[in-house]
Structure formats: C-alpha cells, structure tokens
Design an enzyme around this catalytic site. Sequence first.
Site, PDB file in Angstrom:
ATOM      1  CG  ASN A   1      43.198  74.179  13.908  1.00 44.96           C
ATOM      2  OD1 ASN A   1      43.582  73.076  14.281  1.00 44.96           O
ATOM      3  ND2 ASN A   1      43.345  75.275  14.647  1.00 44.96           N
TER       4      ASN A   1
ATOM      5  CB  THR B  24      41.217  77.403  17.120  1.00 46.63           C
ATOM      6  OG1 THR B  24      41.126  76.591  18.296  1.00 46.63           O
ATOM      7  CG2 THR B  24      41.078  78.855  17.498  1.00 46.63           C
TER       8      THR B  24
ATOM      9  CB  SER C 230      62.476  63.023  24.412  1.00 45.47           C
ATOM     10  OG  SER C 230      63.235  63.031  23.217  1.00 45.47           O
ATOM     11  CG  LEU C 231      60.798  57.691  21.459  1.00 44.22           C
ATOM     12  CD1 LEU C 231      60.093  57.295  20.169  1.00 44.22           C
ATOM     13  CD2 LEU C 231      60.986  56.466  22.336  1.00 44.22           C
TER      14      LEU C 231
ATOM     15  CG  ASN D  35      63.704  70.459  14.659  1.00 43.63           C
ATOM     16  OD1 ASN D  35      64.593  70.902  13.929  1.00 43.63           O
ATOM     17  ND2 ASN D  35      63.113  69.311  14.430  1.00 43.63           N
TER      18      ASN D  35
ATOM     19  CE  LYS E 146      59.761  71.445  17.967  1.00 45.13           C
ATOM     20  NZ  LYS E 146      59.012  70.640  16.996  1.00 45.13           N
TER      21      LYS E 146
ATOM     22  CE1 TYR F  84      57.066  59.439  19.075  1.00 45.15           C
ATOM     23  CE2 TYR F  84      56.720  61.462  17.821  1.00 45.15           C
ATOM     24  CZ  TYR F  84      57.213  60.811  18.934  1.00 45.15           C
ATOM     25  OH  TYR F  84      57.853  61.527  19.910  1.00 45.15           O
TER      26      TYR F  84
ATOM     27  N   GLY G 221      48.885  73.924  14.518  1.00 42.41           N
ATOM     28  CA  GLY G 221      49.898  74.164  15.543  1.00 42.41           C
ATOM     29  C   GLY G 221      51.298  74.090  14.957  1.00 42.41           C
TER      30      GLY G 221
HETATM   31  P1  NAP Z   1      50.383  72.077  18.995  1.00 42.14           P
HETATM   32  O1  NAP Z   1      51.203  73.192  18.456  1.00 42.14           O
HETATM   33  O2  NAP Z   1      49.944  72.119  20.412  1.00 42.14           O
HETATM   34  O3  NAP Z   1      49.070  71.946  18.061  1.00 42.14           O
HETATM   35  C1  NAP Z   1      48.076  71.017  18.358  1.00 42.14           C
HETATM   36  C2  NAP Z   1      47.059  70.995  17.244  1.00 42.14           C
HETATM   37  O4  NAP Z   1      46.141  69.936  17.536  1.00 42.14           O
HETATM   38  C3  NAP Z   1      46.241  72.272  17.109  1.00 42.14           C
HETATM   39  O5  NAP Z   1      45.907  72.464  15.770  1.00 42.14           O
HETATM   40  C4  NAP Z   1      45.007  71.939  17.954  1.00 42.14           C
HETATM   41  O6  NAP Z   1      43.869  72.646  17.546  1.00 42.14           O
HETATM   42  C5  NAP Z   1      44.817  70.481  17.612  1.00 42.14           C
HETATM   43  N1  NAP Z   1      44.065  69.753  18.642  1.00 42.14           N
HETATM   44  C6  NAP Z   1      44.547  69.311  19.814  1.00 42.14           C
HETATM   45  N2  NAP Z   1      43.576  68.675  20.488  1.00 42.14           N
HETATM   46  C7  NAP Z   1      42.462  68.732  19.729  1.00 42.14           C
HETATM   47  C8  NAP Z   1      41.142  68.251  19.878  1.00 42.14           C
HETATM   48  N3  NAP Z   1      40.781  67.564  20.957  1.00 42.14           N
HETATM   49  N4  NAP Z   1      40.248  68.472  18.888  1.00 42.14           N
HETATM   50  C9  NAP Z   1      40.621  69.159  17.800  1.00 42.14           C
HETATM   51  N5  NAP Z   1      41.847  69.643  17.577  1.00 42.14           N
HETATM   52  C10 NAP Z   1      42.770  69.437  18.539  1.00 42.14           C
HETATM   53  O7  NAP Z   1      51.154  70.681  18.841  1.00 42.14           O
HETATM   54  P2  NAP Z   1      52.172  70.268  17.666  1.00 42.14           P
HETATM   55  O8  NAP Z   1      53.554  70.577  18.069  1.00 42.14           O
HETATM   56  O9  NAP Z   1      51.681  70.817  16.382  1.00 42.14           O
HETATM   57  O10 NAP Z   1      52.036  68.690  17.693  1.00 42.14           O
HETATM   58  C11 NAP Z   1      50.849  68.057  17.211  1.00 42.14           C
HETATM   59  C12 NAP Z   1      51.112  66.582  17.002  1.00 42.14           C
HETATM   60  O11 NAP Z   1      52.072  66.429  15.949  1.00 42.14           O
HETATM   61  C13 NAP Z   1      51.801  65.915  18.218  1.00 42.14           C
HETATM   62  O12 NAP Z   1      50.836  65.366  19.041  1.00 42.14           O
HETATM   63  C14 NAP Z   1      52.692  64.855  17.604  1.00 42.14           C
HETATM   64  O13 NAP Z   1      52.053  63.600  17.668  1.00 42.14           O
HETATM   65  C15 NAP Z   1      52.807  65.268  16.160  1.00 42.14           C
HETATM   66  N6  NAP Z   1      54.217  65.505  15.789  1.00 42.14           N
HETATM   67  C16 NAP Z   1      54.872  64.471  15.204  1.00 42.14           C
HETATM   68  C17 NAP Z   1      56.183  64.636  14.818  1.00 42.14           C
HETATM   69  C18 NAP Z   1      56.881  63.488  14.169  1.00 42.14           C
HETATM   70  O14 NAP Z   1      58.105  63.559  13.998  1.00 42.14           O
HETATM   71  N7  NAP Z   1      56.172  62.450  13.771  1.00 42.14           N
HETATM   72  C19 NAP Z   1      56.850  65.858  15.028  1.00 42.14           C
HETATM   73  C20 NAP Z   1      56.142  66.915  15.636  1.00 42.14           C
HETATM   74  C21 NAP Z   1      54.828  66.706  16.009  1.00 42.14           C
HETATM   75  P3  NAP Z   1      43.548  74.118  18.155  1.00 42.14           P
HETATM   76  O15 NAP Z   1      44.373  75.082  17.343  1.00 42.14           O
HETATM   77  O16 NAP Z   1      42.099  74.282  17.957  1.00 42.14           O
HETATM   78  O17 NAP Z   1      43.957  74.084  19.590  1.00 42.14           O
END
Ligand code: NAP
Length: 533
Positions: free
Chosen positions: A404, A406, A249-250, A337, A312, A468, A383
């Site tokens: 998505n 899934t 975490s940053l 969060n 969360k 990011y 997600g």
């Molecule tokens: P999460 O709840 O685990 O959801 C992951 C999502 O990515 C799901 O929709 C999953 O699809 C999909 N996915 C993962 N691997 C995949 C693959 N190989 N092929 C196709 N779909 C795939 O995670 P989250 O909390 O939403 O976070 C997702 C991303 O958001 C993080 O990696 C992060 O980089 C970004 N994020 C950024 C910020 C920011 O402040 N910039 C804040 C929060 C999150 P399925 O449903 O099919 O498993």
Amino acid sequence: MTYLAVSIGSETVETAAEQIKAAKKAGAEMLELRTDYLADLDVEKIRALLAAARKTALPLLVTCRDRVQGGAAELSPELRTRILVEAIGEGADFIDCEFDNFVLADTHEKIRAALAERPQTGLILSTHDFSGPLTNTAKVFNDIARAEPEAIPKVVYKADHINDCFAAMDLLLHGDRDAIVLCMGPAGLITRVLAKKLGAFATFAALDAAHATAPGQLTVAELKGAFRWDNIGEATEVFGVIGSPVGHSLSPAIFNACFDAQHIDALYLPLLVEGEKPEFDTFLSNIITRGGGGGTGGGLGFGGFSVTIPHKTHALDFINHAGEFVEPLAETIGAVNTLKIGFGGIVSGYNTDYAGAIDALTAAMQIGPHDLHSMKVAVVGAGGAARAVVAGLADVGARVTIYNRTINKARDLAGEFKCRYAALEKLGAMDARVLINCTSIGMCPKVDATPVPTEGLKPDMVVFDTVYNPRQTKLLKEAAVAGGMCISGIEMFIRQAMAQYKICIGQEADEEVIRKTISDRLQITEPRLQASR
Ligand code: NAP
C-alpha cells in the site's frame, strides 16, 4: 389511482402541442398544462392549448403558477384567476390554485362560482416552498384540507436531505383522502417514486430533462423505465442502495432488471444519504419505524438495502447497537454492505464483498476456496475493498502480502489478519501466484494508470483487478501481454450483487440479466467518461 402527470411548459401553443403528443406517447397518465410558461398569455391561448390537449383524451390539469411559488412569469393575480376560470369553463378536469391565492376574496369568489357552474372540475389547492423543508408540514397540509374539504391538498417543498422526506411521506401513509405531497431537489426522489405505492393522487414528471418544471423532477421515461412505474402497487416491496454518492451505482439497474425478468413485485431505488453516522442512523430508524419488512407488512415496506461508501461501518454499528444479527465475517471485516429488514423491523447485516471476490477468483482458477490455502497472494491497497479481500483470503489460509501507498495502513491491516506487508514500490519484485488490485488506480476516468510495474507481472500469474469500470484496465491488459490469467472486477461485482439479491429477495438472481444490464450500462458510461477527460 396515482396519476403520472407530465408537466407541459412551453412559450407557444404550437410547441406545447408537440410536447403534449410526445408526453402521451411516452406514457403520461395526466397532463399538467403549465399556462404560466406561455408568452403573452391570454384566454385565447388557453382555449387553443386545451383543444390540443383534449385530443389525447388524457385527464387535464390546468395550472397558472404564481411567480413566488415557482411560476415561469410575473403575471397579475387577476390574469391568473381569469385563466383558471376560463380553464374550468373549457372543461379542464382539474385546476391547481395556490392556497395562499385561493383564500383572497376575489380569487375565491370567481373560482367558486366557476366550479359551481361546472362541478366536474376538481380543485387542487397547492403550496410550494423552494427554500427548504417546512417547519410544520402536517399543519400546512391540514390547514388546506380543513379550509376546503372537497379540494385535493398539494404540499410541495424542497428537501435538503433525504431525511426531510419522511414528513411528506407520513401525510400519505396516515392520510385517507386524495392528496399530493412531494419533495423537490435530488434528495426528494424517494417521494416522487413512492407516491404511487403510498396512494398519492399524482406525481409529476418532466417530458425530458430539458423540460423539467421543478428541481429534481424525474422524466416520464425514468419513472416508467428505471423505476418500474407500471408495476408499483400498494404491496410492492422496496429496496435500495444507501450511499453518498449513489448516482453512479449500477445496483438500481441490476435489481430492477431482475425484478422485471422474474416478475417480482419489488422496486429498487438509489438512496442518497448524505452525511455520516448520525444521518445514516436517522435514515434507517425512520425506515424501520415506518414499517420495514416487506411489501405485505404495510407502511413504506422496505425489505433491505445495499450499503456503500461512506456507510458500511455505520451499518455495522447500527446493527450492533440494536443487538441484531451480523454475519461473523462482516464483523471481522468491520463493514456491512447488505442489510435485510425482517418482519417487525429486525435488521440483519452481511458482507458480500469478500464472498464476491473469493468466488470470482476461484471460479476463474477453477479451484475451490480451500485450494487457496498456502497460496501466495499479493493484495494491492489497504482500504475497504482490500479489507474484505484480505479477510476472505485469511479465512481460507492464503499467504497474503499487502502492498500500500500509506505503509502504516498496510501494517495495521496485516497485523489484524496476520499477514505480511510491504511498500507499493516493492511490487516489481513480488513473489506471488495471485495478484489482486484493491486500489482505485486505473478506474475511469484515469484509465491510463496502473499500480503494478510491468516487471512484476509473470506468465504464470493470476491477476485480478477489483476495478470494474473500465472492465479491461491497463493492469489487466499488461498482465495479458505478460501471459497471465486475467479476472475483471466485473466478476466480483456480479457475484457480490447476486449474493445481495439472494439475501434480500430470497431467491437466485438471473445472472444473464445482470451481465447484460452491466454490459449495456458500461458501454454507455465508458466512452462518455473518457470523452470528458
Ligand atoms: P478506499 O477504502 O478509499 O481505499 C482506496 C485504496 O486505494 C487505498 O489503499 C489507497 O491507498 C489506494 N489508492 C487510491 N489512490 C491511490 C493512488 N493514486 N496511488 C496509490 N494508492 C492509491 O476504497 P475501496 O472501497 O477500498 O475501493 C477501492 C477500489 O475497489 C474501488 O475503486 C473499486 O474500483 C474497487 N471495488 C470493486 C468492487 C467490485 O465489486 N468489483 C467492490 C468494492 C470496491 P492509501 O491507503 O495510501 O490512501
């Protein structure tokens, strides 16, 4: 005063002398001379070691640790006692003897006699358990304290979970005497840093990662730099990020850099809370019952938290169960969060992810949130991040389609927020003004992946990747080639962190400091991660 004691453990007096100089330079406030590390230990070596250490003018603590309590070598009880007696005679400021050994008649008599000759030397009576938490920490502590009221009790055990640390911190919170109570292992970090706020006699640090003398020992540079050792006081307000994992975490770097820049008496810690809802609930209850609500409220003085995966939803449930305030959109998203701990331990919950995402998008497009009304937006992923983004977009009336892998998850999310959904494979033919990637595809170390085929990317498209790290994902590079406007996940991350800061600290964060901190960190992180692929 709480001493920042740097442990010196080396096979030769010469290399120990080098470490001593380096420790002084790094900001050590005391030196712990771990004589059990010296090869072929004898009293001559102790004299030479003390002579080298005395040049620093730092207080000197001499230890000759028993193997069964983490010592570096198998040494006879007679030799260990002789070394401590010699150290007293040579003017050590403190000696550390294991309580179990001190009570042995021979050791007791010799050390007592030496201390009677030189009463300026302080006695630390210690116990170390590397196997796990103690079943009765208070009893172990009190047995030492009662047996030798003049001595400084030192109780150290391995924490298997952060929740094991509260028994240790309680001894400092409720105690009224010099004492050292620390937890070993990664879960014990909180005890090593908060030792100063809680008025411990000392905390122990390593000169560098290679010279740690106990599991989980932080380096002197980490304590002085990342954890603001010099700024910590009794009234310091404490914050932290609760998650598992949290090492990446940053947020600690960002918050602590802002505290430095804005001269705020506060500290932000990574708080590894392993497990699920029961472990989260136990952790937060432990914090609240020990005086949450800021630095002036006494106790541990936690003022708020960032909350990340997997807690969360646990944070939301906790507040709902306690009947406290949850921001309505956080309730809709189903995730909290940010936690603010008010006076009396009143907890309130917020979600800054959606505001961070919408702000990042509208600032780049130079529009207001309501200009997103009726705009066609493709959201990739279903997600946690997608949930926050979709809730924010639905709130302003955007026309959202969720793509998505899934499909059932896309359908459920779309049903909840009354939008469309489609399979990931349909992205090539999407019709959208804005595309937002909310999957982890393209994230370090798998930087060569993208969720969107190039034929889906159009010149008039705004492409926002919530990933990011790296800041320029493959998706953004390809969107730029197609002529679209690109928004990095960094923009969302910065904005959600600034919103958290405002909620927890009550004032605006320094955006420039945040940008610089992230930039410095990612420059370190990216090549290292890529190199390890
Ligand atoms: P999460 O709840 O685990 O959801 C992951 C999502 O990515 C799901 O929709 C999953 O699809 C999909 N996915 C993962 N691997 C995949 C693959 N190989 N092929 C196709 N779909 C795939 O995670 P989250 O909390 O939403 O976070 C997702 C991303 O958001 C993080 O990696 C992060 O980089 C970004 N994020 C950024 C910020 C920011 O402040 N910039 C804040 C929060 C999150 P399925 O449903 O099919 O498993």
